[in-house]
Every structure is written in structure tokens, then in C-alpha cells.
Scaffold this active site. Structure first.
Site, PDB file in Angstrom:
ATOM      1  CB  SER A   1       0.310  -4.509   5.487  1.00  0.00           C
ATOM      2  OG  SER A   1       1.619  -4.643   5.964  1.00  0.00           O
TER       3      SER A   1
ATOM      4  CG  ASP B   1       0.522 -11.178   9.864  1.00  0.00           C
ATOM      5  OD1 ASP B   1       1.640 -11.075   9.322  1.00  0.00           O
ATOM      6  OD2 ASP B   1      -0.425 -10.403   9.604  1.00  0.00           O
TER       7      ASP B   1
ATOM      8  CG  HIS C   1       1.173  -9.492   6.178  1.00  0.00           C
ATOM      9  ND1 HIS C   1       0.704  -8.917   7.335  1.00  0.00           N
ATOM     10  CD2 HIS C   1       1.540  -8.459   5.369  1.00  0.00           C
ATOM     11  CE1 HIS C   1       0.778  -7.596   7.245  1.00  0.00           C
ATOM     12  NE2 HIS C   1       1.277  -7.301   6.067  1.00  0.00           N
TER      13      HIS C   1
END
Length: 514
Positions: free
Chosen positions: A221, A451, A480
Site C-alpha cells: 500500500s 483495487d 487491496h
């Protein structure tokens, strides 16, 4: 912003061993530290147990796995290495196959400012047979977890929607102005030293303190931006790099959430289809349109009168600024268990909107505490400090309001949430420009087409910015965080082949959600 779960999928057949290029050149001699920083790079680490008390679940799990922990000293301000210092906490599960040891694999779980001390446990399991060849290191970044945590004394966690109208937005303006003032009072001397650039410099101090010429890196991330920054600041000091759920520099900082409005609406529509197919169980509607309309009615009901959820010390009032946050949190994970948990939450909120008492699950109660009580103060403030440092934010509340109103018609749930004002609008020191990508890097980028946190288009764009990189696409997933999280064998096998052999695929790869 990772979401952790386990889920078995079938691999989309890829011949991983057949498509590999040569590895990078042998590492150069260990680079000399910048002037004044030698004492940090050459510090000796004192390894000790990770357990900090009877309630320390992360420490207990690390201890059981044979991990050891240490503290690393870094300068608060790299321009003033003789000044104040910070203490960072790291954990290490040492390599067991020392004869075939590859090196150190450093982890960052995103956030930003997400504690990563416990991540070696997850990554060791994902690495399978290669795990014993790495020292797997989790580092809590500055101002997070055990690394000199920043706490502004917030009464809430900090993420809210602007709500359904101007009055709720004005309350948000007042709230976020107050949150910024609390940080100014509690930690104003630290805020200028948050951000991804000093965190990347901390990474390099850790590399030196571990005695490594180069390190490998797995960033999740927001950790993909950290990894990208490190490639630009310290070229040649990375070995194998995996960037999972990638973002690009221009979409970091205050631009992070507004960048994902359309992707969240898409993930919401897919979830609504899933819930509609299970109307007999959840009662949310028999079509996507019925489910979406019902959720909007629940938000409107919460605007008229906050929904009462739970009782006693765990009673929460959820208005139109809070209900959409629950959707946003859940939509980062498209597994059946997570979709079911969200359906149950929304069914309960519909009951609350009808005036009936509801008792949320233990997991939902814990989430509500983290989001809407002082329990979320430290993690939220730490993340906000990084976001506000990493890019410029509009200062005029009216600019936010105009953007919210422009988005509301097409994106009624996520426009007001993700375009909402934040404490960055009132930060004393405006964020600087994002780091420019000027050189390529041999990294493996993972990106799911749906995502909802770091959009797929950002993974594609980062791949273009970094000549020498490879892109692994997972098609059909609103997910994600992939490696070691999603249970897709095609993705995990590709990453493990790279981390074991050190060679990127010859071409970009594609896997499929199944």
C-alpha cells in the site's frame, strides 16, 4: 491500508520458471554514510525479547516464532544529526538456512505509519521454503507503534464523510480544525519531521546498522511509495523489491483518498451484486440498484437522527458522516467472509434506522472503537502527520465543498467521504511536493484491477515511471494487498520465485481471481 485475511484460490497457469531475466549486478562496497551520520549507521544493536507484557499479543507471537527485537536510534532531523533523536523498534526472524542466506528482507505495511513489527510472521508463512534464507525484519516507522509514537490526544480516529449537506460539512470543518490544533499543541515540534522522505532515510540507517550492503524490501500500500522514494534516494542499495498495491507520487499525501473515489464506487457496486444474490439472508435488496438505494436511505436516516448501535460503554451514535466510513473500510477486501461481514453490518444499520436495538459483533465493536473513540488517536494522528507532510493540501474549506458537490451526483457515498476536508487544511507547515521519479528501478509491482485503495491505473503508471520494473496484474479482484494476504497461488508463486532467485520475469505477468 492493508486488509488481512486468508483465502484459497486456484492459480491462473503461469510458467514462472520459464520467463526470468538475469539478476542485478553484484552489490558495491558498503556506501559511506553522509557526513555526521556515521554514529547512526555504525551503531550496535542490542537484540532482546519482543514481549512487552502479558497483554502484548504481537510480542507474544513474535516470541513464539523465535524473533528477536532491537531499538535503532535515528536523528529526528537529518539536517541536524547532532540534535534530537528518535528510537525505532524492529523485529527480526533470523535466517535458518545460513549456508544459502540471501540477506535481509525489510517490510513496511503501509498506512501510512502502519506498525509493521509483527509483519515478519505473515511474510515468513507466505515465503514458504524461501523463508529460511532471509532475515525477515519488521520496522515500526517513525511516530508509529513502538517507534516514538505520536499521539495528539484526538477524541476520535479522524476519518469521516462530509455528510449529506452543508451543515454536516461545516461541522467537519470545525472538527478537523480542532484535530489540527490538538496536534499543534501536543506534537508541533515533531510534525515537521514526519513524512516519507525521513522514513526512507531511516530505512537506510537500519540497513547500515544491520551491516548490510543492500537490502530487499516488501512494501504494501503506502509502503510502495516508501519503496519508490528509497530507490530514488539510495540507488544501488536495494536487492529484490516487491511493491504491492502501488501508488504514484502525485497521488500520495492529501491526494491519496480523492484519487480512489471511482474505484470505491465500483467495489461498492460489486459488493451490492453479491449482497443482492443473498437477499434471502441479509434482506438488503434483490438487485444492485435496490441494495444501493437501501444503503443511501440508511445514510439519510442517519443524517436525520444518528443511529444507535450497541449499548452501555459500547454504545455508538452513527450519523451520516460515520456510516460511509464502515463501507470504505470493508470494501478493501472482496473475499466472501468480508463481504458477509459488511452485509451483516448494513443489515443491522437498517434495523437501527427503523428504531430497533442492535448488538454489533465483537469485531464491529472493536472497529467502531478504533474509528470513533480516543482509542484511534495515535494511529490516526501518526498517519495524518505523514499525509500532511507528503504533499500540499488546499487551505480554503470552500474548495473542498465545491469538489464534494461536483462529485455528489455521480458518487453520492464516496465523493463526500474521500473528498472531505482533513486536518492538513489547517496544518502549520504545508506539505512539500512529492518526490520526483528520475531513475528506473528493478522492482516487481503487484496490482489488482479493482483495487479500491490504490487504483490499478497507478500501478500501471508506476511501472512506466520505473524502467526495468515488471508489473503483475491480478484481474477481476476488488482487493487491496495481495502477497501473503489474498491467497492467490498465482500471485504468491510469482513473488516467491522472484524473491528466491532474484530475477524478474522477462515480461509482465497476469493472474486471475478465482
Amino acid at each position: 491500508m492493508p486488509s488481512f485475511h486468508r483465502r484459497r484460490t486456484l492459480a491462473a497457469g503461469l510458467a514462472l520458471a520459464a520467463g526470468l531475466t538475469v539478476a542485478a549486478a553484484a552489490p558495491p562496497a558498503s556506501p559511506a554514510p553522509a557526513p555526521g551520520l556515521g554514529r547512526f549507521y555504525h551503531q550496535r544493536l542490542g537484540w532482546h525479547g519482543c514481549l512487552q507484557g502479558p497483554d502484548d499479543q504481537v510480542g507474544a507471537a513474535l516470541q513464539q516464532a523465535g524473533a528477536r527485537c532491537a531499538d535503532v536510534t535515528v536523528p529526528l532531523d537529518y539536517a541536524d544529526p547532532r540534535g534530537r533523536t528518535l528510537t525505532l523498534a524492529l523485529s527480526r526472524i533470523a535466517a535458518t538456512d545460513t549456508r544459502h542466506r540471501i540477506g535481509t528482507l525489510l517490510l513496511n505495511d503501509g498506512g501510512p505509519a502502519a506498525p509493521t513489527l509483527g509483519a515478519p510472521l505473515r511474510v515468513r508463512a507466505a515465503l514458504k521454503d524461501t523463508a529460511g534464507r532471509y532475515d525477515i525484519v519488521g520496522l515500526d516507522p517513525r511516530f508509529a507503534g513502538r517507534s516514538t509514537p505520536l499521539d495528539c490526544g484526538w477524541p476520535v480516529g479522524g476519518l469521516f464523510s462530509a455528510g449529506t449537506g452543508r451543515a454536516s460539512f461545516e461541522r467537519q470543518v470545525a472538527l478537523h480544525r480542532d484535530l489540527a490544533a490538538r496536534c499543534r499543541s501536543a506534537a508541533g515540534d515533531l510534525l515537521p519531521y514526519a513524512g516519507t522522505v525521513p522514513t526512507a532515510r531511516d530505512m537506510d540507517v537500519v540497513r547500515g546498522a544491520l551491516g548490510e550492503r543492500r537490502i530487499s524490501f516488501l512494501g504494501l500500500s503506502y509502503g510502495t511509495y516508501l519503496g519508490t522514494v528509497y530507490t530514488q534516494l539510495f540507488p544501488g542499495r536495494l536487492d529484490r523489491v516487491v511493491l504491492d498495491g502501488a501508488t504514484v507520487p502525485r497521488h500520495t499525501g492529501p491526494a491519496l483518498l480523492p484519487n480512489a473515489v471511482a474505484e470505491n464506487e465500483h467495489a461498492f457496486a460489486d459488493w451490492a451484486d453479491w449482497a443482492a444474490a443473498r437477499h434471502d439472508r441479509y434482506g438488503l435488496g434483490r438487485t444492485r440498484e435496490e441494495v444501493a438505494a437501501g444503503i443511501l436511505r440508511t445514510v439519510e436516516a442517519a443524517a436525520a437522527r444518528p443511529l444507535l448501535v450497541g449499548s452501555g460503554a459500547d454504545a455508538f451514535e452513527l450519523d451520516d458522516t460515520r456510516v460511509p466510513v464502515l463501507l470504505f473500510i470493508a470494501l478493501a477486501d472482496d473475499s466472501d467472509p468480508q463481504r458477509a461481514a459488511l452485509a451483516e453490518q448494513m443489515a443491522q444499520l437498517a434495523e437501527a434506522a427503523a428504531g430497533r436495538p442492535v448488538t454489533p459483533s465483537a469485531a464491529t465493536t472493536a472497529l467502531l472503537r478504533l474509528l470513533f473513540t480516543a482509542q484511534g488517536s495515535s494511529p490516526a494522528a501518526g498517519a495524518q502527520a505523514v499525509l500532511c507532510a507528503d504533499g500540499p493540501a488546499a487551505r480554503d474549506p470552500q474548495e473542498y465543498w465545491r469538489r464534494i458537490e461536483q462529485e455528489r451526483a455521480e458518487h453520492p457515498l464516496f465523493g463526500p467521504l474521500l473528498d472531505n476536508i482533513s486536518p492538513c487544511a489547517f496544518w502549520d507547515v504545508p506539505g512539500g511536493p512529492p518526490v520526483e521519479v528520475r531513475r528506473g528501478a528493478r522492482v516487481l509491482i503487484l496490482a489488482a484491477t479493482g483495487d479500491p485503495r490504490t487504483p490499478y491505473r497507478d500501478g500501471v503508471a508506476l511501472h512506466s515511471m520505473l524502467p526495468g520494473s515488471r508489473l503483475l496484474t491480478l484481474r477481476g479482484a476488488d482487493q487491496h494487498g495481495l502477497y501473503g494476504l489474498y491467497g492467490n497461488a498465482c500471485v504468491d508463486d510469482a513473488v516467491n520465485a522472484y524473491l528466491a532467485g532474484g530475477r524478474l520475469p522477462q515480461t509482465d505477468l497476469t493472474c486471475t481471481r478465482q
